[in-house]
Structures are given as C-alpha cells and as structure tokens.
Design an enzyme around this catalytic site. Sequence first.
Site, PDB file in Angstrom:
ATOM      1  N   CYS A   1       0.787  -1.242   0.000  1.00  0.00           N
ATOM      2  CA  CYS A   1       0.000   0.000   0.000  1.00  0.00           C
ATOM      3  C   CYS A   1       0.819   1.291   0.000  1.00  0.00           C
ATOM      4  O   CYS A   1       0.694   2.091  -0.931  1.00  0.00           O
ATOM      5  CB  CYS A   1      -0.954  -0.005   1.181  1.00  0.00           C
ATOM      6  SG  CYS A   1      -2.212  -1.271   1.029  1.00  0.00           S
TER       7      CYS A   1
ATOM      8  N   LYS B   1       2.879   2.358  -3.268  1.00  0.00           N
ATOM      9  CA  LYS B   1       2.057   2.652  -4.460  1.00  0.00           C
ATOM     10  C   LYS B   1       1.092   3.816  -4.213  1.00  0.00           C
ATOM     11  O   LYS B   1       0.850   4.630  -5.094  1.00  0.00           O
ATOM     12  CB  LYS B   1       1.317   1.399  -4.944  1.00  0.00           C
ATOM     13  CG  LYS B   1       0.044   1.065  -4.211  1.00  0.00           C
ATOM     14  CD  LYS B   1      -0.708  -0.078  -4.890  1.00  0.00           C
ATOM     15  CE  LYS B   1      -1.888  -0.538  -4.055  1.00  0.00           C
ATOM     16  NZ  LYS B   1      -2.970   0.428  -3.904  1.00  0.00           N
TER      17      LYS B   1
END
Length: 432
Positions: free
Chosen positions: A263, A266
């Site tokens: 998570c 990105k």
Amino acid sequence: MKICMIGTGYVGLVSGACFADLGNTVFCVDKDQSKIDMLNNRKIPIYEPGLAEIVNKNYLSKRLMFTTDTNLAIKSSDIIFICVGTPTSKLNKSANLKFVFNVATEISKSINKFKIIVCKSTVPITTGDKIEKIISKRNKKKLFEVVSNPEFLREGEAIRDFRFPDRIVVGVNNQKHLKKMEALYEPLIKKGAKFFSTTRRGAELIKYAANAFLATKISYINEIANLCENTGIDVEDVSLGIGLDKRIGDRFLRAGPSYGGSCFPKDTKALTVTGDKFKTNLSIIKSVIKSNNIRKTLLTNKVKKILLNNLNNKKVAILGVTFKANTDDMRESLCNILIPYLNRNNAKVNYYDPTGEKTKFKKLKNVSFCNNIKMACNKTDLIIIHTEWDEFKSIDFKKVSSNKKIKIYDMRNLYSPKKMKKLGYAYYSVGR
Ligand SMILES: NC(=O)c1ccc[n+]([C@@H]2O[C@H](COP(=O)([O-])OP(=O)(O)OC[C@H]3O[C@@H](n4cnc5c(N)ncnc54)[C@H](O)[C@@H]3O)[C@@H](O)[C@H]2O)c1
C-alpha cells in the site's frame, strides 16, 4: 444481507470472511481458478493470523462461498464490493485501474435488480465517477449506486482491524443509500466503531491521505534516526518522548527499514500523480517518497560497511524477508533489493522466514532458504534481523551461531545495545 466480494485477495478474503461471520451470505469471487480451488479445499492462500478459523467456520455454515462465476455472484447479491488490486501503473506512477474497470464492465453486464456497488479498492479521486459511467452505459442509473468504502486493515492484524476498526468511512453522493451501508456495519457500530460518511470523492481521498500521512510518519522518524546515529542519541527515547504527546501519538513512530508493503509505496506515488493532475504540488509526499528510496540505499550501504566493505564470500543470515512481521507479503520489502545486492557482490545468503521460502529468491545461486533460525545463522558472519516476528525477539545468539565474532544488524531495534555489548557482540541497530 447478500454480499459479493469481487477479488479474493488480502482485502476481499478477509473482509468477505468477516462479513460472513457477522451473519451475511457472502460470495468471494476471483478470476484465479487455483485460488478458488484452494479455498474450496479449505486452504488459505495468504498468511493472516486467525483467518483460517473464520473461513472454515463460515464455509461450513454455508455463509461463505468461493467461486469464479462473477455473473452468478453479482446476480445473487444486493451489495457488490470491488476488491481488486490497484498496482502502480507501468507507464507512470499512478494507480493502474484496469482491474477495477474490468470489474465495472462485468458488473454492468450482470445487473438484474438494484445493487449497491462499493469500491473497497484504493482508487484515486474520480474513480467512482468513472465506475458509474462504465456501468451506466448498459444500465439506467436507478438500478445501481456507486459508493466508496476504503479499507484500512493492516496485514497481520487484519481480523482485529475489521472487527474493531477505528472508523468506517463511507462516501456516497446519494444519502438515500447510506442507510444500507450503515445497516451492513451495524454490528461493528454497536460495538463502538465510528461510522463516518462523506462524499464519494471525499472517501477516495481519505484513504490516500491516511496512507501518505502514515508513510510520512515512518519516514520522519527514520530521518530522525539518521540524526541520532550521528549524534549518539537513542531514537527509541526520541520516539517515546514525542509519541507521548497526544497530538503526535506513538504509533508508526518506530525507526526501521524503508516502508514497504502493497500500500504505502504505491499509494504515495499515486497521490502525487493525482495532485499533479489537479494542479496541486504535494511536495511533502514527494519528498517522503524520495526519503524512503534514499533509505533503501542507506541501509544496503550500511550492511556493506558492517562487513568492512568486502562482501566477497561473506555469509549473511537474514531473519524475516517480508515487508513486516505477521504477513507473507513480499511486496516492496527491502529484501527484494538487499538480497539480490548481496548476491551480486558474491555474499552467501541464508534466510529464514516464518512464512516459508520465497519463489523470487529460488533462482539466485548462493541464496538459500533455511527451515529455522539456527540453520540460517550457524557459521554466519552477519545476522540481519529484518522483521519483528516474536520468535526473533529473544534469540540466544550463542546457541544459534558457533561464530564468536558474529555481527548482528538489528533493523527493528529488538535488542538492547547495552546488553548485546555486554554479551560481546558487534551489534548494530537503527538510530542508536
Ligand atoms: N493488502 C492490504 O493490506 C490492503 C489494505 C487496504 C487496502 N488495500 C487495497 O485493496 C485493494 C486490493 O488489495 P489486495 O492486497 O487485496 O490485492 P490482491 O492482489 O491480494 O488481490 C486482488 C485479487 O483480485 C483478483 N482479481 C483481479 N481482477 C479480477 C476480476 N476481474 N474478477 C475477479 N477477481 C479479480 C486477483 O486475482 C487477486 O486475487 C487494492 O486497491 C489495495 O490497495 C489493500
């Protein structure tokens, strides 16, 4: 309620199983036949503490079903969750929304009665609008409503996070449909979870803003740790000293390796692209990304320095290779850089991870998976503690390694430098 989760990965499987556990009927859909076969044979494709028990219980009570038949699952459900991946695009740093839009097209073909379509995938602002547009091509608006309900679970703590969330965020443009979402989450709200509603775009941004903030916190303390290393101050004291301030809080304030996982890397990148798209320079987040990248080089160089700038034929044991403890997720782990680097420089790497061997290192000559800590560490020159699994917290180093001159690089500050010095080890940690 009848629910369907499209995408049975970390988010779809955990939340699907937990929704079933709350008494709902849940179809978990995935296009990956092997994953669905595994689940139908009651094998769990991911490592997540407590998940197997919930899946088994609800599978046996027929509240939880696994299928590749998207059409059937959509037709049988009132609420459809989109839980597919949104990886970084290969073209730029934005989120690749291909999987989300493919699902939207599939939904548009299968709608037979009114559905609430909930986007749980982390998606940039305006994605909900685009999902709505795709579905509208084949359906009248009144047959569906697109809602944003970002997921905040942490891998390794996912079940607890689902059951006791700090908050449930739901973004709707039409208040009429909020009630159904509130009813779905009612068992959690009754136990004290805060239900927070906003606009659809607002909810989309909340998820990115939360992740970017946490990434900032980690990078901030990591930079402070660098300063501590150069000034003889203990970063653990600094974390505590500032974390006790309620305005700051002590969570995500532990110095360590670069942040990783599926998570933060990105999502921080995607948020800067959204900022640029809307002519807003998110300079803080841009510098967090830069700082995190610099950290990867910094820690890799430190490993080399500990081994006196000569990695040739050096034996290095790595304990834990995933991006953090209690998960098998390798995405954006520092080890994806560190292990190939050591390998290119002719070091011999033994690694142990409680979640088993990793396919990506299988091809590397002189990189071996070991079944336990002792096998990995015996006769090694350097032990790197890369993740904070409980079993790494009280190692008797004398028992695991016959090398009396062993060096230890503790990237998670699990041990006391004073005690390690007393025991005679060359011990290195972070910001101390
Ligand atoms: N992993 C986390 O900790 C976490 C936490 C919060 C939010 N999120 C977000 O949730 C989303 C999902 O993340 P994840 O980690 O669960 O992803 P994942 O890669 O583990 O799972 C995604 C699944 O979707 C399936 N899929 C793709 N297209 C499909 C289709 N058309 N039909 C059916 N299945 C399809 C894939 O086969 C895969 O199994 C992402 O946007 C992510 O950013 C993840």
